[in-house]
Design a protein around this motif. Sequence first.
Motif, PDB file in Angstrom:
ATOM      1  N   GLY A 103      53.185  36.534  -8.004  1.00  0.00           N
ATOM      2  CA  GLY A 103      54.255  36.379  -6.533  1.00  0.00           C
ATOM      3  C   GLY A 103      55.143  34.972  -7.883  1.00  0.00           C
ATOM      4  N   MET A 104      53.994  34.082  -8.264  1.00  0.00           N
ATOM      5  CA  MET A 104      55.084  32.854  -8.954  1.00  0.00           C
ATOM      6  C   MET A 104      55.886  33.275  -9.773  1.00  0.00           C
ATOM      7  SD  MET A 104      51.617  29.997  -9.140  1.00  0.00           S
ATOM      8  CE  MET A 104      50.518  31.042  -9.371  1.00  0.00           C
ATOM      9  N   LEU A 105      55.607  34.053 -10.933  1.00  0.00           N
ATOM     10  CA  LEU A 105      56.494  35.073 -11.644  1.00  0.00           C
ATOM     11  C   LEU A 105      57.658  35.743 -10.752  1.00  0.00           C
ATOM     12  CD1 LEU A 105      54.200  36.679 -13.875  1.00  0.00           C
ATOM     13  CD2 LEU A 105      55.767  34.224 -14.669  1.00  0.00           C
ATOM     14  N   ASN A 106      57.509  35.894  -9.552  1.00  0.00           N
ATOM     15  CA  ASN A 106      58.791  36.580  -9.418  1.00  0.00           C
ATOM     16  C   ASN A 106      59.558  35.584  -8.206  1.00  0.00           C
ATOM     17  OD1 ASN A 106      59.736  38.475  -7.704  1.00  0.00           O
ATOM     18  ND2 ASN A 106      58.042  39.470  -6.444  1.00  0.00           N
ATOM     19  N   SER A 107      59.266  34.493  -8.131  1.00  0.00           N
ATOM     20  CA  SER A 107      60.278  33.160  -7.705  1.00  0.00           C
ATOM     21  C   SER A 107      60.591  32.780  -9.094  1.00  0.00           C
ATOM     22  CB  SER A 107      59.640  31.953  -7.638  1.00  0.00           C
ATOM     23  OG  SER A 107      58.450  32.689  -6.400  1.00  0.00           O
ATOM     24  N   LYS A 108      60.157  33.215 -10.850  1.00  0.00           N
ATOM     25  CA  LYS A 108      60.830  32.543 -11.866  1.00  0.00           C
ATOM     26  C   LYS A 108      61.803  33.713 -11.883  1.00  0.00           C
ATOM     27  CE  LYS A 108      57.482  28.975 -12.612  1.00  0.00           C
ATOM     28  NZ  LYS A 108      56.978  28.433 -13.282  1.00  0.00           N
ATOM     29  N   LEU A 109      61.187  35.173 -13.015  1.00  0.00           N
ATOM     30  CA  LEU A 109      61.750  36.296 -13.087  1.00  0.00           C
ATOM     31  C   LEU A 109      62.559  36.775 -12.896  1.00  0.00           C
ATOM     32  CD1 LEU A 109      59.612  36.383 -16.016  1.00  0.00           C
ATOM     33  CD2 LEU A 109      60.885  35.291 -15.584  1.00  0.00           C
ATOM     34  N   GLY A 110      62.597  36.692 -11.334  1.00  0.00           N
ATOM     35  CA  GLY A 110      63.113  38.016 -10.405  1.00  0.00           C
ATOM     36  C   GLY A 110      62.218  39.132  -9.880  1.00  0.00           C
ATOM     37  N   ARG A 111      62.676  39.825  -9.761  1.00  0.00           N
ATOM     38  CA  ARG A 111      61.950  40.652  -9.122  1.00  0.00           C
ATOM     39  C   ARG A 111      61.283  41.650 -10.347  1.00  0.00           C
ATOM     40  NH1 ARG A 111      63.879  46.379  -8.048  1.00  0.00           N
ATOM     41  NH2 ARG A 111      65.863  45.161  -7.013  1.00  0.00           N
ATOM     42  N   ARG A 112      63.068  42.120 -11.190  1.00  0.00           N
ATOM     43  CA  ARG A 112      63.592  43.073 -12.409  1.00  0.00           C
ATOM     44  C   ARG A 112      62.750  42.006 -14.182  1.00  0.00           C
ATOM     45  NH1 ARG A 112      69.574  43.889 -11.061  1.00  0.00           N
ATOM     46  NH2 ARG A 112      69.167  45.694  -9.855  1.00  0.00           N
ATOM     47  N   GLY A 113      62.832  40.797 -13.598  1.00  0.00           N
ATOM     48  CA  GLY A 113      62.411  40.681 -14.532  1.00  0.00           C
ATOM     49  C   GLY A 113      60.173  40.760 -14.638  1.00  0.00           C
ATOM     50  N   LEU A 116      59.907  44.316 -15.672  1.00  0.00           N
ATOM     51  CA  LEU A 116      59.743  44.759 -17.062  1.00  0.00           C
ATOM     52  C   LEU A 116      58.543  44.021 -17.492  1.00  0.00           C
ATOM     53  CD1 LEU A 116      63.710  43.791 -17.663  1.00  0.00           C
ATOM     54  CD2 LEU A 116      62.667  46.373 -18.232  1.00  0.00           C
ATOM     55  N   VAL A 117      57.962  42.337 -17.605  1.00  0.00           N
ATOM     56  CA  VAL A 117      57.068  42.275 -18.114  1.00  0.00           C
ATOM     57  C   VAL A 117      55.540  43.316 -18.224  1.00  0.00           C
ATOM     58  CG1 VAL A 117      55.536  40.285 -18.304  1.00  0.00           C
ATOM     59  CG2 VAL A 117      58.126  39.809 -18.038  1.00  0.00           C
ATOM     60  N   SER A 118      55.452  44.121 -16.535  1.00  0.00           N
ATOM     61  CA  SER A 118      54.065  44.680 -16.152  1.00  0.00           C
ATOM     62  C   SER A 118      54.935  45.964 -16.852  1.00  0.00           C
ATOM     63  CB  SER A 118      54.506  44.279 -14.631  1.00  0.00           C
ATOM     64  OG  SER A 118      55.855  45.076 -14.706  1.00  0.00           O
ATOM     65  N   THR A 153      52.362  45.394  -8.617  1.00  0.00           N
ATOM     66  CA  THR A 153      51.572  45.532  -7.540  1.00  0.00           C
ATOM     67  C   THR A 153      53.150  44.703  -6.063  1.00  0.00           C
ATOM     68  OG1 THR A 153      49.682  46.830  -7.943  1.00  0.00           O
ATOM     69  CG2 THR A 153      50.248  45.661  -5.934  1.00  0.00           C
ATOM     70  N   ILE A 154      52.492  43.250  -6.694  1.00  0.00           N
ATOM     71  CA  ILE A 154      52.444  42.047  -5.339  1.00  0.00           C
ATOM     72  C   ILE A 154      54.730  42.142  -5.750  1.00  0.00           C
ATOM     73  CG2 ILE A 154      53.137  40.566  -7.246  1.00  0.00           C
ATOM     74  CD1 ILE A 154      52.770  39.804  -3.673  1.00  0.00           C
ATOM     75  N   THR A 155      55.116  42.367  -6.526  1.00  0.00           N
ATOM     76  CA  THR A 155      56.448  42.766  -7.413  1.00  0.00           C
ATOM     77  C   THR A 155      56.876  43.794  -5.947  1.00  0.00           C
ATOM     78  OG1 THR A 155      56.609  42.190  -9.066  1.00  0.00           O
ATOM     79  CG2 THR A 155      58.662  43.104  -8.212  1.00  0.00           C
ATOM     80  N   ARG A 156      55.964  44.838  -6.058  1.00  0.00           N
ATOM     81  CA  ARG A 156      56.555  46.059  -5.209  1.00  0.00           C
ATOM     82  C   ARG A 156      56.155  46.114  -3.763  1.00  0.00           C
ATOM     83  NH1 ARG A 156      52.495  50.896  -5.951  1.00  0.00           N
ATOM     84  NH2 ARG A 156      51.377  49.189  -4.294  1.00  0.00           N
ATOM     85  N   TYR A 157      55.287  45.868  -3.442  1.00  0.00           N
ATOM     86  CA  TYR A 157      54.952  44.664  -1.610  1.00  0.00           C
ATOM     87  C   TYR A 157      56.061  43.685  -1.482  1.00  0.00           C
ATOM     88  CZ  TYR A 157      53.369  42.473   1.682  1.00  0.00           C
ATOM     89  OH  TYR A 157      53.366  41.807   3.617  1.00  0.00           O
ATOM     90  N   MET A 158      56.415  42.633  -2.353  1.00  0.00           N
ATOM     91  CA  MET A 158      57.546  42.035  -1.503  1.00  0.00           C
ATOM     92  C   MET A 158      58.961  42.098  -2.176  1.00  0.00           C
ATOM     93  SD  MET A 158      56.279  38.036  -4.109  1.00  0.00           S
ATOM     94  CE  MET A 158      57.602  37.179  -3.645  1.00  0.00           C
ATOM     95  N   TYR A 159      58.921  43.713  -2.685  1.00  0.00           N
ATOM     96  CA  TYR A 159      60.855  43.967  -2.656  1.00  0.00           C
ATOM     97  C   TYR A 159      60.491  45.150  -1.247  1.00  0.00           C
ATOM     98  CZ  TYR A 159      64.671  47.329  -3.388  1.00  0.00           C
ATOM     99  OH  TYR A 159      66.306  47.559  -4.040  1.00  0.00           O
TER     100      TYR A 159
END
Length: 166
Positions: A103-113, A116-118, A153-159
């Motif tokens: 969730g914190m990474l999503n705020s900094k890197l964005g969903r696509r970032g 890609l990292v995952s 998973t958190i990125t998928r849920y947030m999107y």
Amino acid sequence: MDANRQNKGRNGRTRPKKLYDGVDDEKLDLKIDSIKEKVKTPCIVYILTFFSTLGGFTFGYDTSVISGASIFLKKEFGLTIVWQELVVSVMLATAAIFALVGGMLNSKLGRRGVILVSCAVFVCAAILMGISVDKYMLLAGRLLAGAAIGEFTITRYMYSTSVQSV
């Protein structure tokens, strides 16, 4: 039937002959008047839902496969019962922890970032588990896989919640 009976509803009150009696101040605000036409769901939402479901399926599939493979891993790596439990469950625990970090990474890197990292972490985890020569490398690979799953998973849920709210 007589005329009085035809004009009465189930509750015994007389039915109105018109929707409004003509007095503008006393018009009823009917729910039917405020209903808007339902917007058709775009095809991309169904495609995203399919792949999200597929991701959840593979997560469950991995859990069942590692449970079945633990018999062979016990022989190959000389695992005790505690180590078997660690290898099987560490991915779930790490995924739960990294869902918060994601969730914190999503705020900094964005969903696509974050995706890609995952994905890169998934690849590293698969390679590490594939070439592991001892139980420590296997456990490290499972930890990395759990981290990637938690982030994704958190990125998928947030999107998916942001797509539904649009």
